[in-house]
Every structure is written in C-alpha cells, then in structure tokens.
Design a protein around this motif. Structure first.
Motif: not given
Length: 250
Positions: A77-100
C-alpha cells in the motif's frame, strides 16, 4: 493512501514537498498512539499512522501473526509514493515492521524513504530476544505492565484487557516467530531513538542498527522508559523535523 490501513490525524498537507511520515505502532498498539505526535508535526510533516488488523475499528479482522508478511501487506500500500518524499517511524514492534517494510520496498525498486526512525527496539538478529518470547497470557500481561505507558494502565480495566488481549497475543506470537534474514544494508539514513531507562533495550542495543544501513546511523537518547514518547513527544517532534528538513523541497 488506503484509508483502511492508514489514519491521518489532522488536515493533510497541501504542499507536494511536505514529507509524509508513516508511523508503525507497538505491539498491541493502534494508529491513535501517534495522534499527539501528528498534531505537533502538522503542517510541516504529514503523519499517516498504520492501523494493523485486529484493533479499534479493525477489531473484527484477524490480527497478523507474521512480521514479514504484515510488512509486505503494508509495503504493497506504500509502493506508489507519487513522487512525494516519505519517511518511516516505528516504535518497538513497529520498528521491526518499519525496517522490514523498507527492505520490501527496496526489493520492488520503490524509491527509498528519506529516513528511517527506529524507536524502542534493538537491531534484529536471527534469534529473538527473550523479551519477545512469552509463553502465555499472564506473561504477556506482566510484560506489558512492566513496560509502562498508557497500555499498561488500560489493563487494569477487565473489559479493556479482554479487548486488548487478541491483538497482544498475535503480536507477541509474531515477535517470537520473527527471525532476521541477512541481506544487504539499506541505503537509508537511520535515526535510532530510545528511552534511557528502557528495560528491554540495553545501552549498547541502539548502535547495532548501524550495521543495517550504508547511509549513517545516529542515536538519540531521551529521559524515560520504553514509552518515553508519551512524555517526550515535543522533543521527539523536534528531532523528526530537523532530520527530514533537508528532504523537503528537493
């Protein structure tokens, strides 16, 4: 973006140059955990928080039981960023998910995030940490209480505890089953954030994330425990704004 999977707290940014920050909640957590941060970042950074299946308005769905699979579903659901810069932030389990999620997007040739923010989590390894391998509900509840935060307080209410348990069970099952598979480091700068008194992240853990990127890794330590973000949200917002500012307007 997909309204089933992502929540926007506040008006979307009208600027095409504004960085979009995709936030991944902790185990048992939901998108609303990031509402305070989103309000502080708007309108300079637009926050879209992931709503995992099995909680809040998605509580009738089956929670995901596999970290890598869930990351793939989010990445789709993120594979089309439409040219817009984006960053990922994950906390705890979310950090693993952001990384993967970042690893999956790279494998598809999707433009990389401008930065990866990894909070409250040590770098992954082939063997899960002991804090992720919990044998039953009692152990899970004890672990959540020991971490503090608003989730621990909610467990004192029997009705809220029963509502939270299915997602917690699934998330800890996914954490216990997760095994990092070696691969090339990411070409994404990384900022690691941690609480000074976090009981599950040692002082040496954050720096090990440097092994997973070729683009530099900085570590920021805040007063507080595992859920330091609850008390340090304004300070964290300043770090995020400073870290993504160079990407805005590229």
């Amino acid at each position: 973006m997909d309204n089933l999977w992502f929540r926007c707290f506040g008006p979307p940014s009208e600027s095409d140059d504004a960085v979009r920050l995709v936030c991944f909640p902790h185990a048992g957590g939901s998108a609303s955990a990031y509402a305070p941060l989103a309000r502080l970042l708007a309108p300079r950074i637009e926050v879209r928080a992931v709503q995992y299946p099995g909680r809040q308005d998605r509580r009738r769905e089956t929670p995901a039981g596999d970290i890598t699979e869930l990351a793939g579903r989010i990445a789709e659901r993120l594979r089309d960023p439409q040219g817009r810069p984006y960053a990922l932030f994950g906390h705890s389990m979310g950090a693993l998910l952001a990384y993967e999620t970042a690893r999956t997007l790279r494998s598809w040739g999707v433009p990389a995030p401008v930065r990866l923010f990894l909070s409250g989590r040590g770098a992954p390894s082939p063997v899960p940490p002991r804090s992720d391998v919990l044998p039953d509900d009692a152990a899970i509840l004890n672990a959540v209480r020991s971490l503090g935060g608003t989730a621990a307080a909610a467990l004192d209410d029997p009705e809220l505890m029963e509502m939270a348990l299915p997602a917690l069970r699934a998330d800890y099952r996914a954490l216990a089953a997760y095994s990092w598979h070696p691969g090339d480091p990411l070409d994404v700068p990384v900022t690691v954030l941690t609480g000074r008194d976090d009981p599950v992240v040692t002082a040496a853990d954050p720096a090990r994330w440097a092994e997973h990127t070729r683009s530099g890794c900085e570590v920021r330590v805040f007063p507080g425990n595992h859920f330091y973000l609850d008390q340090q949200v304004a300070e964290v917002a300043e770090v995020l704004i400073g870290a993504v500012r160079p990407a805005a307007g590229r």
